[in-house]
Design a protein around this motif. Structure first.
Motif, PDB file in Angstrom:
ATOM      1  N   THR A   1      36.203  37.533  37.206  1.00 34.01           N
ATOM      2  CA  THR A   1      36.986  36.759  38.157  1.00 34.01           C
ATOM      3  C   THR A   1      38.435  36.782  37.697  1.00 34.01           C
ATOM      4  O   THR A   1      38.721  36.839  36.510  1.00 34.01           O
ATOM      5  CB  THR A   1      36.486  35.308  38.250  1.00 34.01           C
ATOM      6  N   GLU A   2      39.335  36.749  38.651  1.00 32.85           N
ATOM      7  CA  GLU A   2      40.761  36.826  38.354  1.00 32.85           C
ATOM      8  C   GLU A   2      41.379  35.440  38.422  1.00 32.85           C
ATOM      9  O   GLU A   2      40.947  34.613  39.209  1.00 32.85           O
ATOM     10  CB  GLU A   2      41.439  37.730  39.399  1.00 32.85           C
TER      11      GLU A   2
ATOM     12  N   SER B   1      48.534  33.585  45.958  1.00 37.20           N
ATOM     13  CA  SER B   1      47.439  34.451  46.397  1.00 37.20           C
ATOM     14  C   SER B   1      46.474  33.753  47.352  1.00 37.20           C
ATOM     15  O   SER B   1      45.680  34.406  48.008  1.00 37.20           O
ATOM     16  CB  SER B   1      46.672  34.998  45.199  1.00 37.20           C
TER      17      SER B   1
ATOM     18  N   TRP C   1      41.574  31.575  55.587  1.00 37.06           N
ATOM     19  CA  TRP C   1      40.305  31.873  54.926  1.00 37.06           C
ATOM     20  C   TRP C   1      39.165  31.334  55.790  1.00 37.06           C
ATOM     21  O   TRP C   1      39.279  30.277  56.389  1.00 37.06           O
ATOM     22  CB  TRP C   1      40.231  31.207  53.554  1.00 37.06           C
TER      23      TRP C   1
ATOM     24  N   MET D   1      39.248  34.327  42.108  1.00 33.56           N
ATOM     25  CA  MET D   1      39.140  35.432  43.053  1.00 33.56           C
ATOM     26  C   MET D   1      38.121  36.405  42.488  1.00 33.56           C
ATOM     27  O   MET D   1      38.145  36.721  41.307  1.00 33.56           O
ATOM     28  CB  MET D   1      40.481  36.142  43.231  1.00 33.56           C
TER      29      MET D   1
ATOM     30  N   GLY E   1      36.478  40.047  43.844  1.00 33.18           N
ATOM     31  CA  GLY E   1      36.384  41.065  44.878  1.00 33.18           C
ATOM     32  C   GLY E   1      37.180  40.738  46.128  1.00 33.18           C
ATOM     33  O   GLY E   1      36.749  41.040  47.229  1.00 33.18           O
ATOM     34  N   GLY E   2      38.331  40.090  45.979  1.00 31.28           N
ATOM     35  CA  GLY E   2      39.162  39.730  47.123  1.00 31.28           C
ATOM     36  C   GLY E   2      38.701  38.487  47.863  1.00 31.28           C
ATOM     37  O   GLY E   2      39.283  38.117  48.868  1.00 31.28           O
ATOM     38  N   LYS E   3      37.651  37.852  47.370  1.00 31.77           N
ATOM     39  CA  LYS E   3      37.145  36.625  47.991  1.00 31.77           C
ATOM     40  C   LYS E   3      37.558  35.429  47.148  1.00 31.77           C
ATOM     41  O   LYS E   3      37.623  35.510  45.927  1.00 31.77           O
ATOM     42  CB  LYS E   3      35.623  36.671  48.107  1.00 31.77           C
TER      43      LYS E   3
ATOM     44  N   VAL F   1      36.378  34.288  52.688  1.00 36.21           N
ATOM     45  CA  VAL F   1      36.956  35.605  52.888  1.00 36.21           C
ATOM     46  C   VAL F   1      38.264  35.429  53.655  1.00 36.21           C
ATOM     47  O   VAL F   1      38.392  34.526  54.485  1.00 36.21           O
ATOM     48  CB  VAL F   1      36.007  36.556  53.645  1.00 36.21           C
ATOM     49  N   SER F   2      39.208  36.287  53.370  1.00 37.95           N
ATOM     50  CA  SER F   2      40.491  36.231  54.059  1.00 37.95           C
ATOM     51  C   SER F   2      40.263  36.516  55.545  1.00 37.95           C
ATOM     52  O   SER F   2      39.573  37.473  55.905  1.00 37.95           O
ATOM     53  CB  SER F   2      41.437  37.275  53.450  1.00 37.95           C
TER      54      SER F   2
END
Length: 141
Positions: free
Chosen positions: A25-26, A32, A37, A112, A114-116, A132-133
């Motif tokens: 995870t980031e 960001s 969402w 974050m 995987g972009g979620k 999710v965006s």
């Protein structure tokens, strides 16, 4: 020399502790999460997953000025609900208050993956919200 070793060990520990099912995870900077969402899934503390679709939805919008808008319909008997207020995201901790200045019931760990956007209540880390965006539908505004 010892400080470098301790710093490297601390970095390694933080990397290990941020792993979830083999994925890293980031850290989440406030910029960001800005934008829209849509709640994709929710896992309760009992391990029950809930999927969301057009009949049940939660949309969350974080604005650059520190305000947020929540649009939800989570019960077939309830109409759409719009909630707004302000938020703060610092060091991966998301907190906020409603427009009447009452604080949220708790704070969330934000990450974050995987972009979620993944939100976990600090009071119940087994409960996981995955967003999710997505664009907020004009019909909800």
């Amino acid at each position: 020399m010892m400080r470098k070793y301790l710093a490297a060990a601390a970095a390694a520990l933080s990397l290990i502790s941020s792993c979830a099912k083999g994925s890293v995870t980031e850290a989440v900077p406030a910029s960001s999460v800005e934008g829209g969402w849509r709640l994709e899934s929710w896992t309760s503390g009992t391990g029950t997953d809930s999927a969301f679709d057009d009949s049940r939805y939660v949309y969350l919008e974080f604005c650059p000025d520190g305000s947020y808008h929540l649009y939800q319909k989570i019960d077939a008997l309830q109409g759409p609900v719009h909630i707004e207020g302000s938020y703060s995201l610092s060091e991966g901790i998301l907190s906020g208050e409603y427009s009447d200045r009452q604080p949220w019931a708790g704070v969330y760990r934000a990450s974050m993956l995987g972009g979620k956007l993944r939100l976990e209540p600090e009071s119940n880390p087994q409960e996981i919200y995955v967003y999710v965006s997505d664009k907020i539908p004009d019909s909800l505004r």
